[in-house]
Design a protein around this motif. Sequence first.
Motif, PDB file in Angstrom:
ATOM      1  N   ILE A 240      42.571  44.248  53.852  1.00 41.00           N
ATOM      2  CA  ILE A 240      41.139  43.970  53.770  1.00 41.00           C
ATOM      3  C   ILE A 240      40.464  44.916  52.777  1.00 41.00           C
ATOM      4  O   ILE A 240      39.677  44.506  51.929  1.00 41.00           O
ATOM      5  CB  ILE A 240      40.478  44.102  55.156  1.00 41.00           C
ATOM      6  N   LEU A 241      40.809  46.184  52.870  1.00 43.73           N
ATOM      7  CA  LEU A 241      40.150  47.202  52.052  1.00 43.73           C
ATOM      8  C   LEU A 241      40.342  46.949  50.560  1.00 43.73           C
ATOM      9  O   LEU A 241      39.425  47.156  49.760  1.00 43.73           O
ATOM     10  CB  LEU A 241      40.712  48.576  52.423  1.00 43.73           C
ATOM     11  N   ASN A 242      41.512  46.462  50.180  1.00 46.01           N
ATOM     12  CA  ASN A 242      41.833  46.281  48.763  1.00 46.01           C
ATOM     13  C   ASN A 242      41.988  44.819  48.368  1.00 46.01           C
ATOM     14  O   ASN A 242      42.633  44.504  47.364  1.00 46.01           O
ATOM     15  CB  ASN A 242      43.115  47.058  48.423  1.00 46.01           C
ATOM     16  N   LYS A 243      41.392  43.925  49.142  1.00 45.38           N
ATOM     17  CA  LYS A 243      41.451  42.507  48.803  1.00 45.38           C
ATOM     18  C   LYS A 243      40.690  42.254  47.504  1.00 45.38           C
ATOM     19  O   LYS A 243      39.512  42.620  47.385  1.00 45.38           O
ATOM     20  CB  LYS A 243      40.841  41.674  49.934  1.00 45.38           C
ATOM     21  N   PRO A 244      41.308  41.660  46.490  1.00 45.33           N
ATOM     22  CA  PRO A 244      40.644  41.465  45.201  1.00 45.33           C
ATOM     23  C   PRO A 244      39.572  40.379  45.220  1.00 45.33           C
ATOM     24  O   PRO A 244      38.630  40.421  44.437  1.00 45.33           O
ATOM     25  CB  PRO A 244      41.795  41.087  44.259  1.00 45.33           C
ATOM     26  N   GLY A 245      39.680  39.420  46.116  1.00 48.75           N
ATOM     27  CA  GLY A 245      38.721  38.317  46.154  1.00 48.75           C
ATOM     28  C   GLY A 245      37.600  38.566  47.148  1.00 48.75           C
ATOM     29  O   GLY A 245      37.466  39.647  47.724  1.00 48.75           O
ATOM     30  N   LYS A 246      36.800  37.533  47.363  1.00 48.02           N
ATOM     31  CA  LYS A 246      35.668  37.627  48.275  1.00 48.02           C
ATOM     32  C   LYS A 246      36.161  37.739  49.715  1.00 48.02           C
ATOM     33  O   LYS A 246      37.088  37.053  50.130  1.00 48.02           O
ATOM     34  CB  LYS A 246      34.786  36.384  48.122  1.00 48.02           C
ATOM     35  N   LEU A 247      35.519  38.603  50.476  1.00 53.34           N
ATOM     36  CA  LEU A 247      35.882  38.790  51.878  1.00 53.34           C
ATOM     37  C   LEU A 247      35.307  37.668  52.733  1.00 53.34           C
ATOM     38  O   LEU A 247      34.207  37.173  52.476  1.00 53.34           O
ATOM     39  CB  LEU A 247      35.348  40.128  52.397  1.00 53.34           C
ATOM     40  N   THR A 248      36.029  37.299  53.769  1.00 55.26           N
ATOM     41  CA  THR A 248      35.479  36.373  54.759  1.00 55.26           C
ATOM     42  C   THR A 248      34.490  37.145  55.635  1.00 55.26           C
ATOM     43  O   THR A 248      34.450  38.377  55.624  1.00 55.26           O
ATOM     44  CB  THR A 248      36.583  35.797  55.641  1.00 55.26           C
ATOM     45  N   LYS A 325      35.409  43.942  40.953  1.00 54.08           N
ATOM     46  CA  LYS A 325      34.300  43.690  40.038  1.00 54.08           C
ATOM     47  C   LYS A 325      34.388  44.563  38.796  1.00 54.08           C
ATOM     48  O   LYS A 325      35.056  45.603  38.791  1.00 54.08           O
ATOM     49  CB  LYS A 325      32.958  43.954  40.728  1.00 54.08           C
ATOM     50  N   ALA A 326      33.712  44.137  37.759  1.00 54.67           N
ATOM     51  CA  ALA A 326      33.586  44.943  36.544  1.00 54.67           C
ATOM     52  C   ALA A 326      32.399  45.893  36.686  1.00 54.67           C
ATOM     53  O   ALA A 326      31.529  45.701  37.542  1.00 54.67           O
ATOM     54  CB  ALA A 326      33.380  44.031  35.336  1.00 54.67           C
ATOM     55  N   ALA A 327      32.358  46.932  35.863  1.00 59.02           N
ATOM     56  CA  ALA A 327      31.227  47.851  35.861  1.00 59.02           C
ATOM     57  C   ALA A 327      29.985  47.133  35.333  1.00 59.02           C
ATOM     58  O   ALA A 327      30.059  46.305  34.432  1.00 59.02           O
ATOM     59  CB  ALA A 327      31.540  49.053  34.980  1.00 59.02           C
ATOM     60  N   TRP A 328      28.840  47.443  35.933  1.00 56.31           N
ATOM     61  CA  TRP A 328      27.577  46.842  35.487  1.00 56.31           C
ATOM     62  C   TRP A 328      26.992  47.642  34.327  1.00 56.31           C
ATOM     63  O   TRP A 328      27.091  48.876  34.310  1.00 56.31           O
ATOM     64  CB  TRP A 328      26.571  46.855  36.637  1.00 56.31           C
ATOM     65  N   PRO A 329      26.342  46.967  33.387  1.00 56.88           N
ATOM     66  CA  PRO A 329      25.601  47.710  32.360  1.00 56.88           C
ATOM     67  C   PRO A 329      24.382  48.392  32.977  1.00 56.88           C
ATOM     68  O   PRO A 329      23.864  47.957  34.016  1.00 56.88           O
ATOM     69  CB  PRO A 329      25.189  46.630  31.364  1.00 56.88           C
ATOM     70  N   LEU A 330      23.916  49.458  32.351  1.00 57.63           N
ATOM     71  CA  LEU A 330      22.822  50.247  32.905  1.00 57.63           C
ATOM     72  C   LEU A 330      21.564  49.409  33.132  1.00 57.63           C
ATOM     73  O   LEU A 330      20.879  49.568  34.147  1.00 57.63           O
ATOM     74  CB  LEU A 330      22.497  51.432  31.977  1.00 57.63           C
ATOM     75  N   GLU A 331      21.262  48.507  32.191  1.00 60.27           N
ATOM     76  CA  GLU A 331      20.049  47.695  32.324  1.00 60.27           C
ATOM     77  C   GLU A 331      20.070  46.858  33.602  1.00 60.27           C
ATOM     78  O   GLU A 331      19.045  46.704  34.284  1.00 60.27           O
ATOM     79  CB  GLU A 331      19.885  46.778  31.107  1.00 60.27           C
ATOM     80  N   ARG A 332      21.243  46.332  33.939  1.00 56.27           N
ATOM     81  CA  ARG A 332      21.354  45.512  35.145  1.00 56.27           C
ATOM     82  C   ARG A 332      21.214  46.373  36.395  1.00 56.27           C
ATOM     83  O   ARG A 332      20.610  45.943  37.400  1.00 56.27           O
ATOM     84  CB  ARG A 332      22.692  44.780  35.152  1.00 56.27           C
ATOM     85  N   ILE A 333      21.756  47.583  36.354  1.00 53.22           N
ATOM     86  CA  ILE A 333      21.618  48.506  37.487  1.00 53.22           C
ATOM     87  C   ILE A 333      20.153  48.868  37.700  1.00 53.22           C
ATOM     88  O   ILE A 333      19.642  48.861  38.828  1.00 53.22           O
ATOM     89  CB  ILE A 333      22.459  49.772  37.247  1.00 53.22           C
ATOM     90  N   GLU A 334      19.455  49.177  36.607  1.00 62.10           N
ATOM     91  CA  GLU A 334      18.034  49.516  36.706  1.00 62.10           C
ATOM     92  C   GLU A 334      17.248  48.353  37.294  1.00 62.10           C
ATOM     93  O   GLU A 334      16.344  48.545  38.133  1.00 62.10           O
ATOM     94  CB  GLU A 334      17.485  49.885  35.325  1.00 62.10           C
ATOM     95  N   GLN A 335      17.569  47.142  36.882  1.00 60.36           N
ATOM     96  CA  GLN A 335      16.870  45.964  37.405  1.00 60.36           C
ATOM     97  C   GLN A 335      17.080  45.835  38.910  1.00 60.36           C
ATOM     98  O   GLN A 335      16.133  45.548  39.666  1.00 60.36           O
ATOM     99  CB  GLN A 335      17.371  44.707  36.696  1.00 60.36           C
ATOM    100  N   LEU A 336      18.323  46.062  39.358  1.00 56.20           N
ATOM    101  CA  LEU A 336      18.602  45.956  40.793  1.00 56.20           C
ATOM    102  C   LEU A 336      17.791  46.977  41.584  1.00 56.20           C
ATOM    103  O   LEU A 336      17.222  46.650  42.632  1.00 56.20           O
ATOM    104  CB  LEU A 336      20.089  46.151  41.057  1.00 56.20           C
ATOM    105  N   PHE A 337      17.709  48.211  41.105  1.00 53.51           N
ATOM    106  CA  PHE A 337      16.968  49.227  41.842  1.00 53.51           C
ATOM    107  C   PHE A 337      15.475  48.911  41.870  1.00 53.51           C
ATOM    108  O   PHE A 337      14.790  49.191  42.862  1.00 53.51           O
ATOM    109  CB  PHE A 337      17.231  50.621  41.277  1.00 53.51           C
ATOM    110  N   HIS A 338      14.958  48.332  40.801  1.00 54.50           N
ATOM    111  CA  HIS A 338      13.557  47.881  40.819  1.00 54.50           C
ATOM    112  C   HIS A 338      13.370  46.799  41.889  1.00 54.50           C
ATOM    113  O   HIS A 338      12.399  46.823  42.656  1.00 54.50           O
ATOM    114  CB  HIS A 338      13.156  47.347  39.453  1.00 54.50           C
ATOM    115  N   GLU A 339      14.313  45.840  41.923  1.00 52.46           N
ATOM    116  CA  GLU A 339      14.201  44.721  42.858  1.00 52.46           C
ATOM    117  C   GLU A 339      14.372  45.166  44.314  1.00 52.46           C
ATOM    118  O   GLU A 339      13.729  44.614  45.214  1.00 52.46           O
ATOM    119  CB  GLU A 339      15.252  43.663  42.522  1.00 52.46           C
ATOM    120  N   GLU A 340      15.231  46.156  44.551  1.00 48.10           N
ATOM    121  CA  GLU A 340      15.550  46.568  45.918  1.00 48.10           C
ATOM    122  C   GLU A 340      14.674  47.725  46.406  1.00 48.10           C
ATOM    123  O   GLU A 340      14.864  48.225  47.514  1.00 48.10           O
ATOM    124  CB  GLU A 340      17.025  46.963  46.014  1.00 48.10           C
TER     125      GLU A 340
END
Length: 374
Positions: A240-248, A325-340
Amino acid sequence: MYKKELAPEELLRVIFGYTAKIASERQLNAVLVHMADMGREMILCDRCTVWLIDELNSQLYTTVAHGVDEIRIPYGTGLVGSAIQAGEPIIIEDAYNDPRHNADNDLRTGYHTKSIITVPFGNNDGEIIGAYQAVNKLTEIGYFTARDLELLSLAASYAGKSLESVMLHQEIIDTQREIISTMGEMGEIRSKETGNHVKRVAEYSYVLALGLGLSENMADLLRTVSPMHDIGKVAIPDSILNKPGKLTKEEFDVIKTHTNIGHQLLRGSKRELLRTASIVAEQHHEKWNGSGYPAGRKGEEIHILARITAVADVFDALSMERIYKAAWPLERIEQLFHEERGLHFDPAIVDVFFAQLPKLLEIRQRLTDIEEHT
């Protein structure tokens, strides 16, 4: 303007005031500051430095020197080195007429050393562990006297023995921190994370805590315990911890138990470090709006240290490539923190996050793993 020597009652007030402070202090650097301040006030000098011996590197060093940053010199050099090696105090009326004076520090700082008094101090076994060094007498006479030597020797005798106790206490704390950091890394390695993940989260948390106005002691406590935030993952199955796909849903429910497991592992300790680590381990996935886990705590029901760790942990998780997952670009991270802001995260901590982002990015760059960079 010249100063007048302290009257006996003034001197006693200084001595009793600082000995009380030293006796009640457990932080090494704070004790050294009190020692330096006590020496300066007792003998009326411009600067007072507390030197310690670094046996591993064969150096003498000071983290407390009025007006300057840390200084390190080879063991046995300079006036302080001579005094420590001989185990005897030294009084110099004119430093530049004495070949033992190391003028390099003056050249580097622009300070002019005139008179010097150096007094070694020892531990309870009589072993020399450091020295007081006072520079430039501020009374009209302009140099240190036998009375100054007597007073500084008195201070050194008391402070040296008190310092040993604090240094032993600090060694125990440092050992606890090393164990906590190693245990935190063990938890991350099981989920294919590298050790630098917990180091980055620790440093991010420290910067955010200070930016939020928490005390240095509280920020340092958080930096120490935050590596344990995911320690409960040691009990989660690898499949479970290292499952590469989406978790149930069922698998995600298992993942969520790591918060309670971490809390259970740590909560029984009598040590402040581990008790605080248990709180962070349990609550770092709670959300400001109450939609997190494991207990659905809301707002300030979530411990402030867990709220800070949540921001630090998510920032690092999004910044770095992981198995799923791949690493997020900084702009996308900043957007998430604004949204959350106000949803997942404490709004005040998000504001501090953006204010301190340059420092966080510097830490990320400095502690980026080679595996994550490629």
